[in-house]
Write a protein that holds these residues in place. Structure first.
Motif, PDB file in Angstrom:
ATOM      1  N   LEU A  87       0.875  -1.343   0.073  1.00  0.00           N
ATOM      2  CA  LEU A  87      -0.053   0.000  -0.008  1.00  0.00           C
ATOM      3  C   LEU A  87       0.929   1.161   0.056  1.00  0.00           C
ATOM      4  CD1 LEU A  87      -2.558   1.558   0.200  1.00  0.00           C
ATOM      5  CD2 LEU A  87      -2.713   1.297   2.738  1.00  0.00           C
ATOM      6  N   ASP A  88       1.758   1.418   0.975  1.00  0.00           N
ATOM      7  CA  ASP A  88       2.741   2.581   0.903  1.00  0.00           C
ATOM      8  C   ASP A  88       3.399   2.795  -0.276  1.00  0.00           C
ATOM      9  OD1 ASP A  88       2.153   3.797   3.918  1.00  0.00           O
ATOM     10  OD2 ASP A  88       2.635   1.526   4.245  1.00  0.00           O
ATOM     11  N   ARG A  89       4.104   1.477  -0.834  1.00  0.00           N
ATOM     12  CA  ARG A  89       4.684   1.586  -1.998  1.00  0.00           C
ATOM     13  C   ARG A  89       3.953   2.038  -3.221  1.00  0.00           C
ATOM     14  NH1 ARG A  89       6.780  -3.483  -0.433  1.00  0.00           N
ATOM     15  NH2 ARG A  89       5.694  -4.324  -2.470  1.00  0.00           N
ATOM     16  N   GLY A  90       2.619   1.491  -3.278  1.00  0.00           N
ATOM     17  CA  GLY A  90       1.922   2.120  -4.440  1.00  0.00           C
ATOM     18  C   GLY A  90       1.261   3.586  -4.236  1.00  0.00           C
ATOM     19  N   MET A  91       1.177   3.999  -2.969  1.00  0.00           N
ATOM     20  CA  MET A  91       0.790   5.313  -2.761  1.00  0.00           C
ATOM     21  C   MET A  91       2.084   6.365  -3.173  1.00  0.00           C
ATOM     22  SD  MET A  91      -1.410   5.351   0.873  1.00  0.00           S
ATOM     23  CE  MET A  91      -1.204   7.070   0.874  1.00  0.00           C
ATOM     24  N   ARG A  92       3.098   5.739  -2.717  1.00  0.00           N
ATOM     25  CA  ARG A  92       4.468   6.797  -3.131  1.00  0.00           C
ATOM     26  C   ARG A  92       4.393   6.839  -4.607  1.00  0.00           C
ATOM     27  NH1 ARG A  92       9.642   7.256  -0.581  1.00  0.00           N
ATOM     28  NH2 ARG A  92      11.350   7.742  -1.829  1.00  0.00           N
ATOM     29  N   SER A  93       4.254   5.671  -5.286  1.00  0.00           N
ATOM     30  CA  SER A  93       4.407   5.559  -6.756  1.00  0.00           C
ATOM     31  C   SER A  93       3.545   6.745  -7.279  1.00  0.00           C
ATOM     32  CB  SER A  93       4.549   4.245  -7.210  1.00  0.00           C
ATOM     33  OG  SER A  93       4.525   4.165  -8.654  1.00  0.00           O
ATOM     34  N   MET A  94       2.306   6.280  -7.115  1.00  0.00           N
ATOM     35  CA  MET A  94       1.308   7.289  -7.480  1.00  0.00           C
ATOM     36  C   MET A  94       1.453   8.715  -7.397  1.00  0.00           C
ATOM     37  SD  MET A  94      -2.695   7.048  -6.810  1.00  0.00           S
ATOM     38  CE  MET A  94      -2.693   7.656  -4.989  1.00  0.00           C
ATOM     39  N   ILE A  95       1.853   8.913  -6.218  1.00  0.00           N
ATOM     40  CA  ILE A  95       1.885  10.738  -5.882  1.00  0.00           C
ATOM     41  C   ILE A  95       3.298  11.025  -6.687  1.00  0.00           C
ATOM     42  CG2 ILE A  95       2.655  12.155  -4.095  1.00  0.00           C
ATOM     43  CD1 ILE A  95       0.866  10.338  -2.092  1.00  0.00           C
ATOM     44  N   SER A  96       4.231  10.184  -6.881  1.00  0.00           N
ATOM     45  CA  SER A  96       5.368  10.815  -7.466  1.00  0.00           C
ATOM     46  C   SER A  96       5.051  10.917  -9.114  1.00  0.00           C
ATOM     47  CB  SER A  96       6.437   9.871  -7.390  1.00  0.00           C
ATOM     48  OG  SER A  96       7.005   9.437  -6.081  1.00  0.00           O
ATOM     49  N   ALA A  97       4.192  10.044  -9.331  1.00  0.00           N
ATOM     50  CA  ALA A  97       3.749  10.254 -10.868  1.00  0.00           C
ATOM     51  C   ALA A  97       2.778  11.523 -11.071  1.00  0.00           C
ATOM     52  CB  ALA A  97       3.093   9.117 -11.302  1.00  0.00           C
TER      53      ALA A  97
END
Length: 214
Positions: free
Chosen positions: A123-133
């Motif tokens: 979840l945290d890795r996915g959120m980080r990736s989405m926000i970074s994009a």
């Protein structure tokens, strides 16, 4: 200490000024428009100087930095279209600091600029990736700013918070020098300011990114 604060009209910058004054520091708040700047609280006007300046030129900034013990910067893009402004303004600050021989600098960056926390879940890795994009231009600006810090002669620290909130100061948060706290999701602007001020006297944070989060 004698401190100069850039970005003093922003959410983190105002908190830095307020907390620094409450702690007894002498503060110069650098602003473009003094009408937008105000601090509240008993006795907080003592030791405060408001300095009006255009932040794009390092020459007039030297007066605000001359003779100061340290500089703190809350400068940053307030919207996606502002991407690039953080690096430009920070370079002007760096130029003024190097001209005046002022070395200590603490700035605010963002958690996605730092390393991924060991042990973060999907979840945290996915959120980080989405926000970074979504905010890729903003984070590219912050990475360029941090590269400018690393190339400078200053004793810099970059404090990297996750999502910011306007909740009250707690003084209680996790901090990782050179890394990112696990499951770093939120922190109040007031606690980011607290962390930045705490870094001033901490030699372990010099030339380091510091991850902070609840």
């Amino acid at each position: 200490m004698r401190l100069t604060v850039f970005g003093a009209t922003g959410g983190i910058g105002k908190e830095i000024v307020t907390q620094a004054l409450a702690a007894g520091h002498d503060v110069t708040a650098v602003v473009r428009d003094p009408a937008r700047f105000a601090v509240t609280g008993t006795g907080l006007g003592t030791g405060l100087t408001v300095f009006r300046a255009d932040l794009t030129d390092p020459v007039p900034l030297r007066e605000a930095i001359s003779g100061r013990d340290a500089v703190l910067s809350g400068l940053g893009a307030r919207k996606r279209s502002d991407a690039g402004i953080t690096t430009r303004l920070t370079q002007a600050v760096l130029g003024a600091m190097e001209a005046e021989g002022t070395r200590r600098l603490v700035v605010v960056s963002a958690a996605p600029v730092g390393p991924e926390a060991p042990g973060d879940g999907l979840l945290d890795r996915g959120m980080r990736s989405m926000i970074s994009a979504i905010l890729k231009d903003v984070y590219a600006d912050l990475r360029a700013m941090e590269a400018a810090l690393a190339a400078s002669a200053t004793d810099w620290t970059s404090v990297r918070p996750p999502k910011l909130t306007d909740k009250p100061l707690t003084g209680v948060y996790r901090r990782v020098v050179g890394g990112t706290p696990r499951a770093a999701r939120t922190i109040a602007r007031a606690d980011v300011a607290h962390a930045m001020l705490a870094c001033l006297d901490d030699p372990a944070t010099v030339k380091q990114g510091v991850g902070v989060a609840y």
